[in-house]
Scaffold this motif. Structure first.
Motif, mmCIF file in Angstrom:
data_model
loop_
_atom_site.group_PDB
_atom_site.id
_atom_site.type_symbol
_atom_site.label_atom_id
_atom_site.label_comp_id
_atom_site.label_asym_id
_atom_site.label_seq_id
_atom_site.Cartn_x
_atom_site.Cartn_y
_atom_site.Cartn_z
ATOM 1 N N MET A 56 0.824 -1.209 0.000
ATOM 2 C CA MET A 56 0.000 0.000 0.000
ATOM 3 C C MET A 56 0.862 1.265 0.000
ATOM 4 O O MET A 56 0.508 2.260 -0.623
ATOM 5 C CB MET A 56 -0.941 0.003 1.203
ATOM 6 C CG MET A 56 -2.029 -1.050 1.128
ATOM 7 S SD MET A 56 -2.998 -1.183 2.646
ATOM 8 C CE MET A 56 -3.845 0.385 2.637
ATOM 9 N N PHE A 57 1.996 1.214 0.679
ATOM 10 C CA PHE A 57 2.881 2.375 0.715
ATOM 11 C C PHE A 57 3.412 2.679 -0.682
ATOM 12 O O PHE A 57 3.372 3.817 -1.134
ATOM 13 C CB PHE A 57 4.035 2.157 1.685
ATOM 14 C CG PHE A 57 5.070 3.246 1.624
ATOM 15 C CD1 PHE A 57 4.786 4.518 2.071
ATOM 16 C CD2 PHE A 57 6.332 3.000 1.109
ATOM 17 C CE1 PHE A 57 5.733 5.534 2.012
ATOM 18 C CE2 PHE A 57 7.278 4.002 1.042
ATOM 19 C CZ PHE A 57 6.984 5.268 1.496
ATOM 20 N N ASN A 58 3.892 1.661 -1.388
ATOM 21 C CA ASN A 58 4.406 1.868 -2.748
ATOM 22 C C ASN A 58 3.325 2.403 -3.674
ATOM 23 O O ASN A 58 3.584 3.290 -4.497
ATOM 24 C CB ASN A 58 4.990 0.569 -3.308
ATOM 25 C CG ASN A 58 6.300 0.209 -2.662
ATOM 26 O OD1 ASN A 58 7.001 1.080 -2.151
ATOM 27 N ND2 ASN A 58 6.632 -1.062 -2.660
ATOM 28 N N SER A 59 2.124 1.899 -3.519
ATOM 29 C CA SER A 59 1.005 2.392 -4.325
ATOM 30 C C SER A 59 0.731 3.866 -4.020
ATOM 31 O O SER A 59 0.498 4.667 -4.933
ATOM 32 C CB SER A 59 -0.240 1.548 -4.027
ATOM 33 O OG SER A 59 -1.357 2.056 -4.684
ATOM 34 N N HIS A 60 0.770 4.213 -2.756
ATOM 35 C CA HIS A 60 0.537 5.595 -2.349
ATOM 36 C C HIS A 60 1.624 6.526 -2.889
ATOM 37 O O HIS A 60 1.329 7.626 -3.353
ATOM 38 C CB HIS A 60 0.470 5.675 -0.822
ATOM 39 C CG HIS A 60 0.133 7.028 -0.294
ATOM 40 N ND1 HIS A 60 -1.078 7.636 -0.525
ATOM 41 C CD2 HIS A 60 0.854 7.897 0.453
ATOM 42 C CE1 HIS A 60 -1.089 8.818 0.064
ATOM 43 N NE2 HIS A 60 0.073 9.003 0.655
ATOM 44 N N VAL A 61 2.870 6.078 -2.850
ATOM 45 C CA VAL A 61 3.983 6.885 -3.365
ATOM 46 C C VAL A 61 3.797 7.132 -4.860
ATOM 47 O O VAL A 61 3.992 8.255 -5.342
ATOM 48 C CB VAL A 61 5.346 6.215 -3.068
ATOM 49 C CG1 VAL A 61 6.463 6.880 -3.842
ATOM 50 C CG2 VAL A 61 5.630 6.258 -1.576
ATOM 51 N N LYS A 62 3.407 6.111 -5.606
ATOM 52 C CA LYS A 62 3.159 6.276 -7.049
ATOM 53 C C LYS A 62 2.066 7.307 -7.298
ATOM 54 O O LYS A 62 2.176 8.153 -8.190
ATOM 55 C CB LYS A 62 2.781 4.939 -7.684
ATOM 56 C CG LYS A 62 3.927 3.984 -7.829
ATOM 57 C CD LYS A 62 3.470 2.672 -8.423
ATOM 58 C CE LYS A 62 4.597 1.661 -8.439
ATOM 59 N NZ LYS A 62 4.158 0.352 -8.932
ATOM 60 N N LYS A 63 1.011 7.228 -6.504
ATOM 61 C CA LYS A 63 -0.099 8.171 -6.641
ATOM 62 C C LYS A 63 0.379 9.593 -6.347
ATOM 63 O O LYS A 63 0.049 10.524 -7.085
ATOM 64 C CB LYS A 63 -1.214 7.773 -5.674
ATOM 65 C CG LYS A 63 -2.446 8.610 -5.747
ATOM 66 C CD LYS A 63 -3.480 8.073 -4.771
ATOM 67 C CE LYS A 63 -4.692 8.957 -4.710
ATOM 68 N NZ LYS A 63 -5.675 8.464 -3.735
ATOM 69 N N LEU A 64 1.156 9.766 -5.278
ATOM 70 C CA LEU A 64 1.673 11.091 -4.937
ATOM 71 C C LEU A 64 2.595 11.630 -6.024
ATOM 72 O O LEU A 64 2.545 12.821 -6.343
ATOM 73 C CB LEU A 64 2.423 11.054 -3.608
ATOM 74 C CG LEU A 64 1.572 10.984 -2.353
ATOM 75 C CD1 LEU A 64 2.465 10.881 -1.118
ATOM 76 C CD2 LEU A 64 0.666 12.190 -2.226
ATOM 77 N N ARG A 65 3.427 10.780 -6.575
ATOM 78 C CA ARG A 65 4.319 11.224 -7.653
ATOM 79 C C ARG A 65 3.519 11.743 -8.840
ATOM 80 O O ARG A 65 3.858 12.766 -9.436
ATOM 81 C CB ARG A 65 5.237 10.081 -8.094
ATOM 82 C CG ARG A 65 6.360 9.827 -7.140
ATOM 83 C CD ARG A 65 7.306 8.785 -7.684
ATOM 84 N NE ARG A 65 8.389 8.599 -6.736
ATOM 85 C CZ ARG A 65 9.035 7.479 -6.557
ATOM 86 N NH1 ARG A 65 8.720 6.414 -7.285
ATOM 87 N NH2 ARG A 65 10.009 7.388 -5.691
ATOM 88 N N LYS A 66 2.448 11.039 -9.179
ATOM 89 C CA LYS A 66 1.604 11.461 -10.292
ATOM 90 C C LYS A 66 0.965 12.816 -9.991
ATOM 91 O O LYS A 66 0.965 13.718 -10.839
ATOM 92 C CB LYS A 66 0.528 10.415 -10.568
ATOM 93 C CG LYS A 66 -0.365 10.778 -11.722
ATOM 94 C CD LYS A 66 -1.436 9.737 -11.955
ATOM 95 C CE LYS A 66 -2.333 10.210 -13.089
ATOM 96 N NZ LYS A 66 -3.526 9.440 -13.222
ATOM 97 N N VAL A 67 0.422 12.953 -8.794
ATOM 98 C CA VAL A 67 -0.231 14.210 -8.406
ATOM 99 C C VAL A 67 0.759 15.366 -8.465
ATOM 100 O O VAL A 67 0.467 16.421 -9.046
ATOM 101 C CB VAL A 67 -0.845 14.101 -6.993
ATOM 102 C CG1 VAL A 67 -1.237 15.459 -6.439
ATOM 103 C CG2 VAL A 67 -2.044 13.169 -7.015
ATOM 104 N N TYR A 68 1.949 15.186 -7.883
ATOM 105 C CA TYR A 68 2.932 16.268 -7.867
ATOM 106 C C TYR A 68 3.489 16.544 -9.264
ATOM 107 O O TYR A 68 3.789 17.687 -9.596
ATOM 108 C CB TYR A 68 4.051 15.992 -6.859
ATOM 109 C CG TYR A 68 3.591 16.237 -5.447
ATOM 110 C CD1 TYR A 68 3.264 17.521 -5.013
ATOM 111 C CD2 TYR A 68 3.456 15.198 -4.545
ATOM 112 C CE1 TYR A 68 2.827 17.758 -3.725
ATOM 113 C CE2 TYR A 68 3.021 15.426 -3.249
ATOM 114 C CZ TYR A 68 2.709 16.702 -2.844
ATOM 115 O OH TYR A 68 2.272 16.938 -1.573
ATOM 116 N N TYR A 69 3.607 15.521 -10.094
ATOM 117 C CA TYR A 69 4.046 15.726 -11.468
ATOM 118 C C TYR A 69 3.027 16.591 -12.216
ATOM 119 O O TYR A 69 3.390 17.522 -12.932
ATOM 120 C CB TYR A 69 4.248 14.387 -12.179
ATOM 121 C CG TYR A 69 4.620 14.553 -13.630
ATOM 122 C CD1 TYR A 69 5.932 14.849 -13.990
ATOM 123 C CD2 TYR A 69 3.663 14.443 -14.627
ATOM 124 C CE1 TYR A 69 6.277 15.022 -15.325
ATOM 125 C CE2 TYR A 69 3.989 14.621 -15.962
ATOM 126 C CZ TYR A 69 5.305 14.909 -16.304
ATOM 127 O OH TYR A 69 5.634 15.093 -17.617
#
Length: 82
Positions: A56-69
């Motif tokens: 779940m942490f890795n999934s959350h990090v991917k989501k955050l990267r997309k949002v910040y990108y």
């Protein structure tokens, strides 16, 4: 000295952070940290372990990267309009 908090990324309740200290402060910090860790909730630590190991942490990090990108891309477009 450098302090970095990861609380907003992982679990705000846990106050997870990283620290870089000069060697003269290291022993004092380690002693303080050792005593402070005795008061850390075992339930919160267990929840964090499950959160990380389940992916779940890795999934959350991917989501955050997309949002910040996306945010940075939008700001870049606005900047180029000026």
């Amino acid at each position: 000295m450098y302090l970095k908090s990861y609380s907003k990324i992982i679990l705000p309740q846990l106050r997870i952070s990283a620290v870089v200290l000069p060697s003269v402060l290291l022993k004092t910090f380690q002693e303080y940290k050792r005593w402070n860790d005795l008061n850390t909730s075992i339930l919160s630590q267990g929840a964090l372990e499950i959160y990380i190991k389940s992916g779940m942490f890795n999934s959350h990090v991917k989501k955050l990267r997309k949002v910040y990108y996306e945010r940075m891309s939008y700001l870049d477009k606005l900047k180029k309009r000026e």
